[in-house]
Each structure stands twice: as C-alpha cells, then as structure tokens.
Design an enzyme around this catalytic site. Structure first.
Site, PDB file in Angstrom:
ATOM      1  N   ALA A  32       3.763   9.231 -50.245  1.00 48.68           N
ATOM      2  CA  ALA A  32       3.403   8.813 -51.611  1.00 48.68           C
ATOM      3  C   ALA A  32       3.087   7.313 -51.579  1.00 48.68           C
ATOM      4  CB  ALA A  32       4.515   9.132 -52.603  1.00 48.68           C
ATOM      5  N   GLY A  36       2.504  -1.302 -51.943  1.00 48.56           N
ATOM      6  CA  GLY A  36       3.677  -1.868 -51.276  1.00 48.56           C
ATOM      7  C   GLY A  36       3.739  -1.401 -49.831  1.00 48.56           C
ATOM      8  N   HIS A  37       3.514  -0.092 -49.622  1.00 51.62           N
ATOM      9  CA  HIS A  37       3.504   0.425 -48.241  1.00 51.62           C
ATOM     10  C   HIS A  37       2.349  -0.190 -47.445  1.00 51.62           C
ATOM     11  CE1 HIS A  37       5.445   3.966 -50.351  1.00 51.62           C
ATOM     12  NE2 HIS A  37       6.302   3.745 -49.387  1.00 51.62           N
ATOM     13  N   GLY A 147      10.385  -2.817 -46.329  1.00 50.61           N
ATOM     14  CA  GLY A 147      10.236  -3.629 -47.543  1.00 50.61           C
ATOM     15  C   GLY A 147      11.571  -4.173 -48.023  1.00 50.61           C
ATOM     16  N   LEU A 184       6.717  -2.320 -57.053  1.00 46.43           N
ATOM     17  CA  LEU A 184       6.025  -1.066 -56.745  1.00 46.43           C
ATOM     18  C   LEU A 184       7.018  -0.107 -56.095  1.00 46.43           C
ATOM     19  CD1 LEU A 184       2.554  -2.244 -55.347  1.00 46.43           C
ATOM     20  CD2 LEU A 184       3.270  -1.846 -57.715  1.00 46.43           C
ATOM     21  N   SER A 185       6.971   1.156 -56.518  1.00 45.28           N
ATOM     22  CA  SER A 185       7.875   2.175 -55.986  1.00 45.28           C
ATOM     23  C   SER A 185       7.233   3.539 -56.180  1.00 45.28           C
ATOM     24  CB  SER A 185       9.203   2.130 -56.756  1.00 45.28           C
ATOM     25  OG  SER A 185       9.931   3.317 -56.531  1.00 45.28           O
TER      26      SER A 185
END
Ligand code: PAF
Length: 281
Positions: A32, A36-37, A147, A184-185
């Site tokens: 997902a 951020g990733h 992160g 962000l998540s």
C-alpha cells in the site's frame, strides 16, 4: 524489476545482482505504498547500487482484534511504482513461504519494545523483530532503510541489530508529511473526509506540546494539554502522549537530553501514530 516469491529464486537473483560487488539496500514494507515509502526507496538508491523492496503483510505483528484482514493490499499498483523507481527486486513472499508449517521461532527485544505501542499492542514488536530478522537473513542487505514515522519500531530494530551483531547499517528517514502536516501512512486510507480533517490535531497537539515544553511548561502538564486537545478535536481515545529518551524510549519528566515526543490515538476506527524530535534547549 523481478518480482520473486520463493527463496531459491530470491537467492539466485541476489547472487547475480551481487556479482558486481556493489552494495544492496533493503526497504521492508507491508505494501500500500505512498510517497513516504517512495522516499525510503529514494534514500536506498542513494545508499546502494541495488535496491530490494519487500512487500509482506506480516500476520505476526497484528493483534487478534487488529486490521490484518482489512489492511490495504495493492500489489499491482505498488509493483508499478517500484519498477518506475528503478528497484531491482520486489520480494513478495506468501505467508507460507515466510512461516512454513512447523515454524516456531520468535525474536523478542526487551526494554525498548515494552512501553508505548508495545504496551498498547502486545506482541506487536516481537512480530516486527521476527519478520525483520528473517528479511535480513533472506536478503542479506548492506543497508536497510526505515521511516521515523514508526519511531519505536526503528528503535527496536536498531537495538536488535546491535544486540544480535547483524551486519547491516540501519538508516532512519524523517517522516514524510502531507502539505497540511499529517504524517503519511497506509492507514490514512481508512479515514473519512471529516476524520482526515480532524486527524491534523495529532501533529498539531504534538507540535504545541513541544513548544510549551521548550518554553518551560512542566512536561506532565504539556502532555495532559496535548491529550485534551486530541480528545476535543475528534479523537475518541488516546493510547499515549509521552516524552521519551530518543534512543532507549524511557519516559522522561524533564527535557535534559535528546528526546522524542510520541503520540498514538484513535479516530473513528483508525489508530494513528506520530512523533517529533525534541532537543534540549
Ligand atoms: O513498517 C512496516 O511496514 C512493517 O512494520 C515492517 C518493518 C515492514 C515489518 O513488517
């Protein structure tokens, strides 16, 4: 990009990749993917010639009443983002490959795992430490990027790598935020429009608490004010708002060394976490 799902294929591809003697970086994820990733992937590319990203929704780190079944799974879209970003290998094992029948081992990091999310989510960090150990053994990366959004997770992994003499450099990347400041998540996808607006209270409450602590407000009062702000702005409950030692995560009553302010709270059915660095004034 090669997408690999079993260990012999992964080992073969890694041997080919490593033939040039250049370093390999690993970015462990549960998929997902969001910006951020992708910031972790960019950092991995700066650190190493070859980047491996893992996508594995790890059942061992979800409690019995948590969102394992509902956790967003979007491998086709994730895979395209990673290929476009120049990732060499997507390592996407099934649960049976990661934990074959008879699997019995567990990695547990005491101390740093025990408070905060460790208290709110019993067994969570054993699940994280176990799967990250396995990912390190499977990929044998020179560098791994995580992160700071999951700050306690990063602290647990750093402790585990030190304690178990794992030969991998751990890089922590600053939290990526939306323009309005929300971290962000993948779990932000669960929020309704109203909850998404209210969720901003989390970074605001933490930011305000840090400002007040630096101005001299007693830590305990600043933490209470942050909790009250959350409960007054749409959050239904607060798991914790705590000032902790930046490395050991021991709770602090006075800002006398590098610290981290961490918060976790529930809005609707979604649990959000965030944290900020707090340096002594
Ligand atoms: O941060 C995550 O996405 C997960 O906890 C990790 C590190 C991939 C382990 O499952």
């Amino acid at each position: 990009m090669q997408t690999l799902r079993d260990l012999p294929a992964l080992r073969g591809a890694l041997a080919t990749l490593r033939a040039d003697g250049k370093p390999v970086a690993l970015v462990p994820t549960m998929g997902a993917l969001h910006d951020g990733h992708m910031a972790l992937v960019d950092e991995a590319k700066r650190q190493a010639a070859h980047v491996v990203v893992s996508i594995f929704v790890n059942p061992k780190q979800f409690g019995p009443n948590e969102d394992l079944a509902a956790y967003p799974r979007r491998e086709a879209g994730d895979s395209k983002m990673l290929a476009d970003a120049g990732v060499a290998i997507l390592w996407a094992p099934s649960v049976d490959v990661m934990y074959p029948s008879g699997y019995s081992s567990n990695v547990s990091v005491s101390g740093v795992s025990e408070g905060l999310d460790g208290a709110a989510r019993p067994g969570h960090f054993d699940g994280v430490a176990t799967v990250v150990s396995k990912l390190f053994n499977q990929v044998r990366p020179d560098v791994a990027v995580f992160g700071e959004k999951d700050y306690q997770q990063l602290a647990v992994i750093r402790r585990m790598v030190l304690d178990l003499d794992m030969d991998v450099q751990i890089i922590g990347m600053p939290t990526q935020r939306a323009e309005d400041g929300l971290a962000l998540s993948s779990r932000n996808a669960y929020l309704t429009e109203q909850e998404r607006r209210d969720a901003l209270a989390l970074p605001r409450a933490l930011g305000e608490a840090v400002r007040q602590i630096k101005k001299g407000m007693p830590v305990r009062d600043a933490l209470h004010a942050a909790q009250a702000l959350l409960l007054g702005h749409g959050f239904g409950s607060v798991d914790y708002v705590q000032l902790c030692d930046a490395v050991t995560l021991e709770p602090m009553e006075v800002l006398d060394r590098p610290a981290r302010l961490l918060g976790a709270a529930r809005i609707g059915s979604t649990r959000l976490i965030d944290n900020i660095a707090v340096d002594p004034v």
